[in-house]
Design an enzyme around this catalytic site. Sequence first.
Site, PDB file in Angstrom:
ATOM      1  N   GLY A 102      28.486  32.825  50.307  1.00  0.00           N
ATOM      2  CA  GLY A 102      27.117  32.867  49.575  1.00  0.00           C
ATOM      3  C   GLY A 102      28.300  31.658  48.235  1.00  0.00           C
ATOM      4  O   GLY A 102      29.085  31.171  48.739  1.00  0.00           O
ATOM      5  N   LYS A 103      27.396  31.083  47.894  1.00  0.00           N
ATOM      6  CA  LYS A 103      27.809  30.012  46.889  1.00  0.00           C
ATOM      7  C   LYS A 103      27.154  30.387  45.456  1.00  0.00           C
ATOM      8  O   LYS A 103      25.290  30.277  45.831  1.00  0.00           O
ATOM      9  CB  LYS A 103      27.653  29.077  47.146  1.00  0.00           C
ATOM     10  CG  LYS A 103      28.080  27.573  47.144  1.00  0.00           C
ATOM     11  CD  LYS A 103      29.524  27.863  47.666  1.00  0.00           C
ATOM     12  CE  LYS A 103      31.048  27.276  47.696  1.00  0.00           C
ATOM     13  NZ  LYS A 103      31.767  26.512  48.876  1.00  0.00           N
ATOM     14  N   GLY A 104      27.313  28.900  44.861  1.00  0.00           N
ATOM     15  CA  GLY A 104      26.567  28.981  43.366  1.00  0.00           C
ATOM     16  C   GLY A 104      27.167  28.269  42.499  1.00  0.00           C
ATOM     17  O   GLY A 104      28.079  27.158  42.415  1.00  0.00           O
ATOM     18  N   ASP A 130      34.932  26.523  42.281  1.00  0.00           N
ATOM     19  CA  ASP A 130      34.730  25.591  43.491  1.00  0.00           C
ATOM     20  C   ASP A 130      35.064  24.142  42.644  1.00  0.00           C
ATOM     21  O   ASP A 130      35.837  24.320  41.854  1.00  0.00           O
ATOM     22  CB  ASP A 130      33.633  25.829  43.712  1.00  0.00           C
ATOM     23  CG  ASP A 130      33.084  24.885  45.538  1.00  0.00           C
ATOM     24  OD1 ASP A 130      32.703  23.803  44.729  1.00  0.00           O
ATOM     25  OD2 ASP A 130      33.227  25.623  46.244  1.00  0.00           O
TER      26      ASP A 130
END
Length: 430
Positions: free
Chosen positions: A119-121, A160
């Site tokens: 996942g990433k956001g 991040d």
Amino acid sequence: MTTTQSTSETESSGDGDHDSALVTARRQLEHAAAHVDVDEGVIERLKHPTRVQRVSVPLERDDGTVEVFTGYRAQHDDVRGPYKGGLRYHPEVNAQECIGLSMWMTWKCAVMDLPFGGGKGGIAVDPKSLSEDETERLTRRFAEEIRDSVGPTKDVPAPDMGTDAQTMAWFMDAYSMQQGETIPGVVTGKPPVIGGSFGREEAPGRSTAIIAREAIEYYGNDVSDVTVAVQGFGSVGANAARLLEDWGATVVAVSDVNGAIYDPDGLSTHEIPTHDEEPEAVLEQDAPETLSNEEVLELDVDVVIPAAVGNVITADNASDIQADIVVEGANGPTTFAGDEILEERGVHVIPDILANAGGVTVSYFEWLQDINRRQWTLEEVNEELEEKMLSAWADLRDEVEEHDLTWRDAAYVVALSRIAEAKAVRGLWP
């Protein structure tokens, strides 16, 4: 407001050699698929994310005005476990980038044999433009907007670019308040006092150093005999440089966003402030020479570690890389075209999905600690991380030697084999 985008709404063809993360990730997937016996249907499924969420995140600024930012969460694949990946605050965050980075997280978790998917956001915002109070309000509102999509068994965000342990603390608190109970496992990368793991912040740099050491020794050198240049002196680059220096390597150059310092006799990396300790302080240190960030990558050294941003080794400069080994500390620092040139020249590229995987690995340790309500010591964390990194290195080394693959292709073979096996066992819902 929440919307869900189809893949077709978020794709583009990229921009020449500076392709988007999504375009690069798909090209790498297709290239690697030729080296592994995986059903074509699995490969086709892995080209697309399960879902991409786009939300509007209103923020009341300190002066009382209201500004609306756009947030994203891409969830690529969860066949092996909950989605896992960072949240970044950066002006260029967009759906396409999040999809590509979520794909890399899927491979990274599979390479490390972790029970997670990718996942990433993040939010399209310049974090430097926000006060601390504004950052907190923005984070809490973002947590509320994506609350239904995340959770310890659904999707577990982490820090991040532009976010940190404090950001995760605010996110966890906002989520927990809405759920009516303290749920530390909703995010990782938190401060240890509220369920975070010791060693999490240093982990990506530590794993990069461990893998660099293994690569150096694999190709017949001793760590104490090699020279190293590091682009980026944030958490990844600084921790990798300092650990390699502790092991005897000569670190001759380090850089931040403004440029680099260079000393052919070696720098004292522990005396140079990291970006977190003192932002943009590298050029303020005494050194015989200063260089541009581009020149750092082209130094005549044994190992170069791009640990800053993506797309820094391209078709334009890959022929000028003089190092024998490139260890990718950043996510996606080498473009597809640049990678091909390095391969043709015999430069050994150790991919990001192995080298900097210490972050997600210690996040996994943190997740386990939260579930079991038992905190590990820093020594336990570092010992477990070393074991996991060496195991993953051995898995890739076997593929490299048995099938004469590049390290990147070997990483994809390992990852795709594990993902395909999981999909075959679980089957496809009618």
